[in-house]
Design a protein around this motif. Structure first.
Motif, PDB file in Angstrom:
ATOM      1  N   ARG A  10      33.505 106.559  16.487  1.00  0.00           N
ATOM      2  CA  ARG A  10      32.980 107.227  15.294  1.00  0.00           C
ATOM      3  C   ARG A  10      32.478 108.635  15.603  1.00  0.00           C
ATOM      4  O   ARG A  10      32.157 109.391  14.692  1.00  0.00           O
ATOM      5  CB  ARG A  10      31.816 106.415  14.691  1.00  0.00           C
ATOM      6  N   GLY A  11      32.383 108.988  16.859  1.00  0.00           N
ATOM      7  CA  GLY A  11      31.848 110.285  17.236  1.00  0.00           C
ATOM      8  C   GLY A  11      30.338 110.318  17.258  1.00  0.00           C
ATOM      9  O   GLY A  11      29.735 111.396  17.288  1.00  0.00           O
ATOM     10  N   ASP A  12      29.705 109.142  17.270  1.00  0.00           N
ATOM     11  CA  ASP A  12      28.248 109.061  17.264  1.00  0.00           C
ATOM     12  C   ASP A  12      27.663 108.916  18.668  1.00  0.00           C
ATOM     13  O   ASP A  12      26.437 108.885  18.822  1.00  0.00           O
ATOM     14  CB  ASP A  12      27.789 107.850  16.434  1.00  0.00           C
ATOM     15  N   ARG A  13      28.544 108.829  19.658  1.00  0.00           N
ATOM     16  CA  ARG A  13      28.072 108.568  21.021  1.00  0.00           C
ATOM     17  C   ARG A  13      29.077 109.105  22.022  1.00  0.00           C
ATOM     18  O   ARG A  13      30.294 108.993  21.828  1.00  0.00           O
ATOM     19  CB  ARG A  13      27.881 107.062  21.231  1.00  0.00           C
ATOM     20  N   PHE A  14      28.575 109.696  23.095  1.00  0.00           N
ATOM     21  CA  PHE A  14      29.420 110.176  24.178  1.00  0.00           C
ATOM     22  C   PHE A  14      29.916 108.997  25.015  1.00  0.00           C
ATOM     23  O   PHE A  14      29.215 107.990  25.167  1.00  0.00           O
ATOM     24  CB  PHE A  14      28.603 111.133  25.058  1.00  0.00           C
ATOM     25  N   ALA A  15      31.099 109.151  25.581  1.00  0.00           N
ATOM     26  CA  ALA A  15      31.672 108.099  26.431  1.00  0.00           C
ATOM     27  C   ALA A  15      31.071 108.193  27.833  1.00  0.00           C
ATOM     28  O   ALA A  15      31.734 108.554  28.809  1.00  0.00           O
ATOM     29  CB  ALA A  15      33.185 108.223  26.482  1.00  0.00           C
ATOM     30  N   PHE A  16      29.780 107.852  27.928  1.00  0.00           N
ATOM     31  CA  PHE A  16      29.079 107.943  29.211  1.00  0.00           C
ATOM     32  C   PHE A  16      29.789 107.129  30.288  1.00  0.00           C
ATOM     33  O   PHE A  16      29.981 107.589  31.417  1.00  0.00           O
ATOM     34  CB  PHE A  16      27.642 107.433  29.061  1.00  0.00           C
ATOM     35  N   TRP A 166      21.570 122.858  21.527  1.00  0.00           N
ATOM     36  CA  TRP A 166      22.334 121.910  22.331  1.00  0.00           C
ATOM     37  C   TRP A 166      22.632 120.625  21.561  1.00  0.00           C
ATOM     38  O   TRP A 166      23.688 120.014  21.746  1.00  0.00           O
ATOM     39  CB  TRP A 166      21.593 121.597  23.628  1.00  0.00           C
ATOM     40  N   THR A 167      21.732 120.220  20.691  1.00  0.00           N
ATOM     41  CA  THR A 167      22.009 119.043  19.856  1.00  0.00           C
ATOM     42  C   THR A 167      23.249 119.276  19.016  1.00  0.00           C
ATOM     43  O   THR A 167      24.115 118.393  18.883  1.00  0.00           O
ATOM     44  CB  THR A 167      20.806 118.729  18.946  1.00  0.00           C
ATOM     45  N   ALA A 168      23.363 120.479  18.432  1.00  0.00           N
ATOM     46  CA  ALA A 168      24.528 120.805  17.613  1.00  0.00           C
ATOM     47  C   ALA A 168      25.801 120.832  18.454  1.00  0.00           C
ATOM     48  O   ALA A 168      26.865 120.364  18.029  1.00  0.00           O
ATOM     49  CB  ALA A 168      24.310 122.153  16.924  1.00  0.00           C
ATOM     50  N   VAL A 169      25.703 121.384  19.684  1.00  0.00           N
ATOM     51  CA  VAL A 169      26.867 121.423  20.579  1.00  0.00           C
ATOM     52  C   VAL A 169      27.328 120.008  20.898  1.00  0.00           C
ATOM     53  O   VAL A 169      28.535 119.688  20.841  1.00  0.00           O
ATOM     54  CB  VAL A 169      26.521 122.177  21.881  1.00  0.00           C
ATOM     55  N   LYS A 170      26.416 119.133  21.220  1.00  0.00           N
ATOM     56  CA  LYS A 170      26.755 117.766  21.594  1.00  0.00           C
ATOM     57  C   LYS A 170      27.369 117.002  20.416  1.00  0.00           C
ATOM     58  O   LYS A 170      28.339 116.246  20.586  1.00  0.00           O
ATOM     59  CB  LYS A 170      25.499 117.049  22.095  1.00  0.00           C
ATOM     60  N   ALA A 183      36.874 123.728  25.119  1.00  0.00           N
ATOM     61  CA  ALA A 183      36.259 125.035  24.887  1.00  0.00           C
ATOM     62  C   ALA A 183      34.744 124.952  24.988  1.00  0.00           C
ATOM     63  O   ALA A 183      34.089 125.854  25.525  1.00  0.00           O
ATOM     64  CB  ALA A 183      36.679 125.566  23.521  1.00  0.00           C
ATOM     65  N   LEU A 184      34.171 123.874  24.482  1.00  0.00           N
ATOM     66  CA  LEU A 184      32.724 123.704  24.544  1.00  0.00           C
ATOM     67  C   LEU A 184      32.240 123.535  25.986  1.00  0.00           C
ATOM     68  O   LEU A 184      31.186 124.063  26.364  1.00  0.00           O
ATOM     69  CB  LEU A 184      32.292 122.503  23.699  1.00  0.00           C
ATOM     70  N   VAL A 185      33.001 122.826  26.787  1.00  0.00           N
ATOM     71  CA  VAL A 185      32.623 122.649  28.195  1.00  0.00           C
ATOM     72  C   VAL A 185      32.695 123.981  28.931  1.00  0.00           C
ATOM     73  O   VAL A 185      31.778 124.347  29.677  1.00  0.00           O
ATOM     74  CB  VAL A 185      33.526 121.600  28.876  1.00  0.00           C
ATOM     75  N   VAL A 186      33.776 124.744  28.709  1.00  0.00           N
ATOM     76  CA  VAL A 186      33.922 126.041  29.384  1.00  0.00           C
ATOM     77  C   VAL A 186      32.810 126.994  28.951  1.00  0.00           C
ATOM     78  O   VAL A 186      32.159 127.653  29.780  1.00  0.00           O
ATOM     79  CB  VAL A 186      35.308 126.650  29.083  1.00  0.00           C
ATOM     80  N   GLY A 187      32.578 127.086  27.642  1.00  0.00           N
ATOM     81  CA  GLY A 187      31.540 127.985  27.144  1.00  0.00           C
ATOM     82  C   GLY A 187      30.154 127.590  27.605  1.00  0.00           C
ATOM     83  O   GLY A 187      29.342 128.451  27.989  1.00  0.00           O
ATOM     84  N   SER A 188      29.873 126.288  27.607  1.00  0.00           N
ATOM     85  CA  SER A 188      28.555 125.815  28.046  1.00  0.00           C
ATOM     86  C   SER A 188      28.355 126.057  29.534  1.00  0.00           C
ATOM     87  O   SER A 188      27.255 126.423  29.970  1.00  0.00           O
ATOM     88  CB  SER A 188      28.405 124.318  27.733  1.00  0.00           C
ATOM     89  N   SER A 189      29.401 125.862  30.334  1.00  0.00           N
ATOM     90  CA  SER A 189      29.299 126.114  31.768  1.00  0.00           C
ATOM     91  C   SER A 189      29.004 127.581  32.041  1.00  0.00           C
ATOM     92  O   SER A 189      28.172 127.920  32.889  1.00  0.00           O
ATOM     93  CB  SER A 189      30.602 125.711  32.468  1.00  0.00           C
ATOM     94  N   ALA A 190      29.693 128.462  31.293  1.00  0.00           N
ATOM     95  CA  ALA A 190      29.455 129.895  31.465  1.00  0.00           C
ATOM     96  C   ALA A 190      28.020 130.251  31.105  1.00  0.00           C
ATOM     97  O   ALA A 190      27.395 131.097  31.760  1.00  0.00           O
ATOM     98  CB  ALA A 190      30.423 130.692  30.595  1.00  0.00           C
ATOM     99  N   TYR A 191      27.469 129.592  30.094  1.00  0.00           N
ATOM    100  CA  TYR A 191      26.090 129.870  29.678  1.00  0.00           C
ATOM    101  C   TYR A 191      25.086 129.326  30.704  1.00  0.00           C
ATOM    102  O   TYR A 191      24.166 130.034  31.122  1.00  0.00           O
ATOM    103  CB  TYR A 191      25.832 129.241  28.311  1.00  0.00           C
ATOM    104  N   TRP A 228      26.179 116.590  30.262  1.00  0.00           N
ATOM    105  CA  TRP A 228      25.262 117.475  29.553  1.00  0.00           C
ATOM    106  C   TRP A 228      25.849 117.937  28.217  1.00  0.00           C
ATOM    107  O   TRP A 228      25.202 117.854  27.168  1.00  0.00           O
ATOM    108  CB  TRP A 228      24.908 118.687  30.411  1.00  0.00           C
ATOM    109  N   VAL A 229      27.089 118.412  28.227  1.00  0.00           N
ATOM    110  CA  VAL A 229      27.694 118.955  27.007  1.00  0.00           C
ATOM    111  C   VAL A 229      27.950 117.855  25.988  1.00  0.00           C
ATOM    112  O   VAL A 229      27.737 118.032  24.784  1.00  0.00           O
ATOM    113  CB  VAL A 229      28.993 119.704  27.337  1.00  0.00           C
ATOM    114  N   GLY A 230      28.411 116.695  26.450  1.00  0.00           N
ATOM    115  CA  GLY A 230      28.760 115.620  25.522  1.00  0.00           C
ATOM    116  C   GLY A 230      27.662 114.623  25.257  1.00  0.00           C
ATOM    117  O   GLY A 230      27.766 113.824  24.318  1.00  0.00           O
ATOM    118  N   GLY A 231      26.584 114.651  26.066  1.00  0.00           N
ATOM    119  CA  GLY A 231      25.588 113.579  26.033  1.00  0.00           C
ATOM    120  C   GLY A 231      24.842 113.434  24.720  1.00  0.00           C
ATOM    121  O   GLY A 231      23.818 114.068  24.489  1.00  0.00           O
TER     122      GLY A 231
END
Length: 305
Positions: A10-16, A166-170, A183-191, A228-231
């Protein structure tokens, strides 16, 4: 279908669990040694012989394995079925005959928790803030600590506006396809690592040649960044909030390590008063921690996970 898998779809949880299953491929004796060393440092002990250890949200199972290597009798559980499989893989590879049980369960499940009993050391590093009910999970974890036992917990630091970003990113990561996620992982890593080029230039100008430090706690930078990005779910707290909550449970603070007000986890070791539980004599953690003389506070720049 498994509840964790439904939430992921559902997109409500990261695949930890999927992330940690990949991490298990990297685990070696060096990473196990680093994980065990981090436990010894935070707890102020040389070993955990004779202790019981509960790993709440065990993920890959690395710290359950580290606790076993230090002499503890270990019980691990995780809400995510794939994380449970990861820990089982790790046990088969490094400790097939260990006094270490692993199962699926949730810290928020009252019925499951009632069957667990209490433990000398309850470990929940970087877990409770991903349950969707962080403070209820914290209170539940306290219930599992035996009298005289320790709660070792790490929670994401509240950075105010940045934490909301970060909540919005996740949330976006978990509700997007592969291209947006990448793209989110690359951008977040750069930040997150934006200051690294400056450090490299400074070392070059000063003639420094220090080798890159190993990842803290035996972890993997790549897997930590994905986590971190998906959590998601994702909640944050300030040290004063956690300490006030601990005091409400009559817990004393033995160890505090913050991320210096920045991005990452603040970690706490908290002691429950008393000396024995359930009629069973237990090791007394306070004896090994008496040299602390109350609270030991450490400030350091943290990592995303």
């Amino acid at each position: 279908m498994d509840d964790s898998l439904l939430q992921i779809r559902r997109g409500d949880r990261f695949a930890f669990g999927r992330n940690w299953n990949s991490f298990v491929d990297l685990v070696d004796e060096g990473r196990i040694h680093s994980a065990a060393a981090s436990l010894r440092t935070a707890l102020g002990v040389e070993d955990l012989g004779g202790r019981t250890f509960l790993d709440v949200g065990c993920g890959s199972g690395l710290f359950s394995l580290a606790a076993h290597r230090l002499g503890a009798r270990v019980h691990s559980f995780d809400f995510d079925a794939e994380a449970v499989r990861s820990a089982l893989r790790l046990r088969r590879a490094f400790a097939p005959d260990a006094a270490w049980t692993i199962e699926q369960g949730s810290i928020l499940d009252d019925g499951y928790r009632a069957r667990l009993g209490t433990y000398d050391l309850v470990y929940a590093w970087g877990v409770l803030h991903h349950t969707g009910a962080m403070w209820r999970a914290f209170d539940a974890a306290v219930e599992l600590v035996a009298p005289g036992g320790l709660l070792y917990v790490a929670l994401y630091n509240d950075q105010g506006r940045q934490s909301r970003m970060w909540t919005a990113v996740k949330r976006r990561y978990n509700r997007s396809g592969a291209v947006v996620r990448g793209a989110l992982v690359v951008g977040s890593s750069a930040y997150v690592y934006r200051a690294w080029p400056l450090f490299a230039v400074r070392r070059l100008l000063t003639g420094g040649s220090r080798p890159a430090a190993a990842r803290a706690r035996g972890m993997s930078r790549r897997h930590d960044m994905l986590d971190w990005v998906g959590g998601y779910p994702f909640e944050v707290s300030r040290p004063e909030q956690v300490i006030a909550r601990a005091h409400a449970h009559d817990l004393s603070l033995l160890h505090l390590k913050t991320c210096g007000g920045g991005l990452g986890c603040n970690e706490y070791v908290l002691r429950r008063p008393g000396g024995s539980a359930g009629g069973q004599e237990r090791a007394e953690p306070a004896d090994d921690l008496a040299h602390l003389g109350g609270t030991r506070a450490q400030l350091s720049q943290g990592h995303p996970r």
